[in-house]
Motif scaffolding. Structure first.
Motif, PDB file in Angstrom:
ATOM      1  N   LEU A 185      -7.247   2.976   4.289  1.00  0.00           N
ATOM      2  CA  LEU A 185      -5.515   3.424   3.574  1.00  0.00           C
ATOM      3  C   LEU A 185      -4.311   2.510   3.990  1.00  0.00           C
ATOM      4  CD1 LEU A 185      -5.877   7.353   1.403  1.00  0.00           C
ATOM      5  CD2 LEU A 185      -5.907   4.986   0.701  1.00  0.00           C
ATOM      6  N   LEU A 186      -4.116   3.054   5.719  1.00  0.00           N
ATOM      7  CA  LEU A 186      -3.086   2.113   6.030  1.00  0.00           C
ATOM      8  C   LEU A 186      -2.901   1.128   5.904  1.00  0.00           C
ATOM      9  CD1 LEU A 186      -3.309   3.773   9.316  1.00  0.00           C
ATOM     10  CD2 LEU A 186      -2.006   4.889   7.683  1.00  0.00           C
ATOM     11  N   PRO A 187      -3.702  -0.368   6.294  1.00  0.00           N
ATOM     12  CA  PRO A 187      -3.186  -1.612   5.953  1.00  0.00           C
ATOM     13  C   PRO A 187      -3.243  -1.844   4.211  1.00  0.00           C
ATOM     14  CG  PRO A 187      -5.973  -1.521   6.296  1.00  0.00           C
ATOM     15  CD  PRO A 187      -4.769   0.052   6.794  1.00  0.00           C
ATOM     16  N   ALA A 188      -3.663  -1.115   3.344  1.00  0.00           N
ATOM     17  CA  ALA A 188      -3.947  -0.754   1.873  1.00  0.00           C
ATOM     18  C   ALA A 188      -2.291  -0.513   1.664  1.00  0.00           C
ATOM     19  CB  ALA A 188      -4.911  -0.218   1.238  1.00  0.00           C
ATOM     20  N   LEU A 189      -1.966   0.584   1.884  1.00  0.00           N
ATOM     21  CA  LEU A 189      -0.625   1.627   1.831  1.00  0.00           C
ATOM     22  C   LEU A 189       0.858   0.408   2.099  1.00  0.00           C
ATOM     23  CD1 LEU A 189      -1.798   4.952   1.629  1.00  0.00           C
ATOM     24  CD2 LEU A 189      -1.645   3.673  -0.072  1.00  0.00           C
ATOM     25  N   ALA A 190       0.385  -0.313   3.249  1.00  0.00           N
ATOM     26  CA  ALA A 190       1.389  -1.219   3.661  1.00  0.00           C
ATOM     27  C   ALA A 190       1.240  -1.781   3.157  1.00  0.00           C
ATOM     28  CB  ALA A 190       0.488  -0.938   5.363  1.00  0.00           C
ATOM     29  N   ALA A 191       0.329  -2.799   1.781  1.00  0.00           N
ATOM     30  CA  ALA A 191       0.987  -3.546   1.139  1.00  0.00           C
ATOM     31  C   ALA A 191       0.786  -3.657   0.325  1.00  0.00           C
ATOM     32  CB  ALA A 191      -0.834  -4.486   1.220  1.00  0.00           C
ATOM     33  N   LEU A 192       1.329  -2.055  -0.780  1.00  0.00           N
ATOM     34  CA  LEU A 192       1.143  -1.760  -1.120  1.00  0.00           C
ATOM     35  C   LEU A 192       3.019  -1.925  -1.917  1.00  0.00           C
ATOM     36  CD1 LEU A 192       1.489  -0.511  -3.959  1.00  0.00           C
ATOM     37  CD2 LEU A 192       1.111   2.173  -2.661  1.00  0.00           C
ATOM     38  N   LEU A 193       3.552  -1.498   0.069  1.00  0.00           N
ATOM     39  CA  LEU A 193       4.570  -1.107   0.470  1.00  0.00           C
ATOM     40  C   LEU A 193       5.233  -2.356   0.951  1.00  0.00           C
ATOM     41  CD1 LEU A 193       7.068   0.800   1.237  1.00  0.00           C
ATOM     42  CD2 LEU A 193       6.565   1.402   3.110  1.00  0.00           C
ATOM     43  N   GLY A 194       4.845  -3.476   1.032  1.00  0.00           N
ATOM     44  CA  GLY A 194       5.632  -4.919   1.481  1.00  0.00           C
ATOM     45  C   GLY A 194       5.734  -5.498  -0.279  1.00  0.00           C
ATOM     46  N   ALA A 195       4.741  -5.049  -1.447  1.00  0.00           N
ATOM     47  CA  ALA A 195       4.572  -5.655  -2.117  1.00  0.00           C
ATOM     48  C   ALA A 195       5.975  -4.716  -3.347  1.00  0.00           C
ATOM     49  CB  ALA A 195       3.779  -5.664  -3.649  1.00  0.00           C
TER      50      ALA A 195
ATOM     51  N   ALA B 261      -0.241  -8.328  -5.234  1.00  0.00           N
ATOM     52  CA  ALA B 261      -0.974  -7.454  -4.654  1.00  0.00           C
ATOM     53  C   ALA B 261      -0.453  -5.821  -5.126  1.00  0.00           C
ATOM     54  CB  ALA B 261       0.158  -7.728  -3.354  1.00  0.00           C
ATOM     55  N   LEU B 262       0.474  -5.040  -5.621  1.00  0.00           N
ATOM     56  CA  LEU B 262       0.170  -4.460  -5.779  1.00  0.00           C
ATOM     57  C   LEU B 262      -1.248  -3.612  -6.449  1.00  0.00           C
ATOM     58  CD1 LEU B 262       3.575  -2.934  -7.431  1.00  0.00           C
ATOM     59  CD2 LEU B 262       3.102  -2.998  -5.643  1.00  0.00           C
ATOM     60  N   ALA B 263      -1.313  -4.557  -7.394  1.00  0.00           N
ATOM     61  CA  ALA B 263      -2.964  -4.421  -8.230  1.00  0.00           C
ATOM     62  C   ALA B 263      -3.960  -3.664  -6.529  1.00  0.00           C
ATOM     63  CB  ALA B 263      -3.274  -5.591  -8.946  1.00  0.00           C
ATOM     64  N   ILE B 264      -3.891  -4.900  -6.042  1.00  0.00           N
ATOM     65  CA  ILE B 264      -5.169  -4.958  -5.233  1.00  0.00           C
ATOM     66  C   ILE B 264      -5.403  -3.784  -4.269  1.00  0.00           C
ATOM     67  CG2 ILE B 264      -5.747  -6.325  -3.111  1.00  0.00           C
ATOM     68  CD1 ILE B 264      -5.035  -8.450  -4.430  1.00  0.00           C
TER      69      ILE B 264
END
Length: 534
Positions: A241-251, A20-23
């Motif tokens: 960027l919001l969903p992308a960075l939210a996924a980053l934070l979740g990971a 998830a971080l990579a994506i």
């Protein structure tokens, strides 16, 4: 669950989090490579009256627009020529036509273009990129030699590194709305001030940067004129960027905490509390900073600076010289006197309503409740005549009596509920020990009722402090005005002195804040005081 199984599940969970971080990182790079803002500049506009499509005047006007577009081609971007045709029939039955030719230049800038521009949103975007890179790096460092370690067994550096990655991920996520706000601030508000010739910091540097960023540095001396027709729009894909960075934070949270459900619930709670605090405290923040601004800044509707560019402490001296200190003292005397009268009359009345039985008790209680239905405005004529009869018109004492009377019913009702909640056995025990009814009330009941008394006192004081309508009608002498009426001198039909108005309002909140600070520690005091003999 065996240790081997826990390690296997931790390793699987961490691998998914790394994926998830990579994506999320790839999506961030892709979004920043797309246009994040679109800028449109109206470089030319011409109205051609009595012109019809295809006639000679139309051809000349069209050629002039095309020549202008060719002239500004060095600015870069896409040049678009538009024509707006309006046809009307006049009173003579003749058809007239108006054609408006416009030449617009449109440029799109990616996130990487912003990073090189040197604007405030450029620095915000740089923080976003660095936070994402640092968060991923810290997460990878925290996984070294501990891919299969359950999160509950993490200690020392791995745990610290993963938690630091979570905080950086949150910073990156918050940078998205901050970028949107600062971009609007720069390309809308500051540009408008620059074009209108108003004072801003480093106007020449800003103009040069805007020329280089929007027009490839080709506008030169015409840059200010071109910026007058500038409009901007944040691209919708930027907010991916919001969903992308939210996924980053979740990971990152999964790597640090082993799960996301609990972190999400706690994060939602913190976010709600923060938003609520900002919503409540923002008016006080505006009041505070406006009270120390200059008159020019208070009338600036662009709100360029979060804090005053220069703190004008002399605003306090100015308002004190215009009688605000006297108004504050009047309000303190008014609120204190009204509160004292209301409490002195309310406590015995509430005690009688809670402990004694007498004829007409229910009728009196109903009258107390019904009296709350009358607005002071309805009774103004009668109140004015009564004060004239008692020779208390235009006096602080008269206002004390009126405010005490209007708050009396509220005080009785609130204190009655407090006395009812206290067991009568306490008073009975005191009377067995030799106390009279009054002595039991003073020595036993009042200390136990301290929280309710303090609450009633606070509400009565604030109601008396904030009273405006009756004071406006009854007080005509400037020396007797309370602060609620006195500060109206800073507001007139043709001008409002915002800096003085807010500075006076800031001073008016201080006594109430001090009252809360002094009384808060006594709210719990007296709950059991007097209940035990010895």
């Amino acid at each position: 669950m065996t240790s081997g199984k826990r390690n296997f599940e931790a390793a699987s969970r961490n691998r998914l989090a790394l994926l998830a971080l990579a994506i999320a990182a790839v999506l961030t790079v892709v979004v920043l490579s797309l246009p994040v803002m679109t800028f449109t500049t109206a470089v030319y506009t011409k109205r051609s009256a009595n012109t019809f499509v295809g006639d000679e005047k139309y051809v000349e006007a069209r050629a002039e627009a095309e020549a202008t577009a060719q002239q500004y081609a060095a600015l870069g971007g896409e040049m678009e020529i538009t024509e707006d045709v309006t046809e009307r029939v006049n009173s003579k039955g003749e058809t007239t036509s108006l054609i408006v030719f416009s030449v617009r230049q449109t440029v799109k800038r990616t996130g990487w273009d912003f990073l090189r521009a040197g604007f405030v949103p450029s620095r915000v975007l740089l923080v976003l990129v660095l936070a994402v890179a640092a968060a991923i790096a810290l997460a990878l460092l925290g996984l070294r030699g501990g891919m299969d370690t359950p999160h509950r067994e993490l200690t020392g550096a791995p745990r610290t590194l993963r938690m630091a990655g979570c905080y950086l991920g949150l910073v990156a996520l918050l940078a998205v709305p901050v970028f949107a706000m600062t971009a609007t601030q720069t390309f809308s508000r500051q540009v408008q001030l620059l074009v209108s010739g108003q004072t801003i910091l480093n106007p020449d540097l800003l103009l040069a940067r805007l020329d280089a960023f929007l027009y490839n540095g080709a506008a030169g001396e015409a840059a200010a004129q071109l910026l007058g027709g500038l409009s901007e729009e944040i691209s919708k894909q930027f907010f991916l960027l919001l969903p992308a960075l939210a996924a980053l934070l979740g990971a990152l949270v999964v790597l640090a905490k082993g799960g996301i459900t609990q972190a999400l619930s706690r994060g939602a709670l913190y976010a709600f509390v923060i938003v609520l605090c900002v919503f409540i405290l923002y008016p006080f923040y505006v009041m505070f900073i406006t009270g120390f601004r200059s008159n020019a800044e208070t009338t600036d509707m662009y709100f360029l600076h979060m804090l005053p560019t220069k703190w004008i402490w002399s605003n306090l001296r100015d308002i004190l010289g215009r009688g605000v200190l006297r108004y504050l003292l009047n309000s303190i005397m008014l609120a204190t006197g009204a509160t004292a009268i209301a409490m002195l009359c309310g406590i015995p009345a509430a005690y009688a309503m809670a402990r004694m039985s007498f004829k007409g008790k229910n009728a009196f209680l109903g009258f107390v409740i019904m009296s709350q239905m009358f607005s002071p405005v309805v009774l103004l004529v009668g109140i004015s005549q009564l004060m004239n009869t008692l020779h208390l018109n235009d006096t602080i004492v008269g206002l004390m009596l009126i405010n005490a009377a209007f708050n009396q019913a509220f005080a009785i009702w609130l204190l009655r509920g407090t006395f009812i909640s206290i067991s009568p056995e306490m008073e009975q025990a005191a009377q067995i020990d030799g106390c009279s009814t009054v002595s039991a009330l003073v020595r036993i009941l009042l200390p136990m009722a301290a929280p309710g008394i303090v609450t009633t006192l606070i509400f009565v004081f604030i109601n008396a402090w904030n009273e405006y309508t009756i004071s406006t009608v009854l007080i005509s002498t400037p020396q007797n005005k309370p602060i609620t009426v006195g500060i109206t001198q800073f507001s007139s039909f043709n001008m409002i002195e915002w800096q003085y108005l807010f500075a006076a309002a800031l001073l008016a909140t201080i006594p109430v804040v001090i009252l809360f600070m002094c009384i808060e520690k006594h709210l719990a005091a007296g709950l059991t005081s007097g209940g035990v003999k010895g």
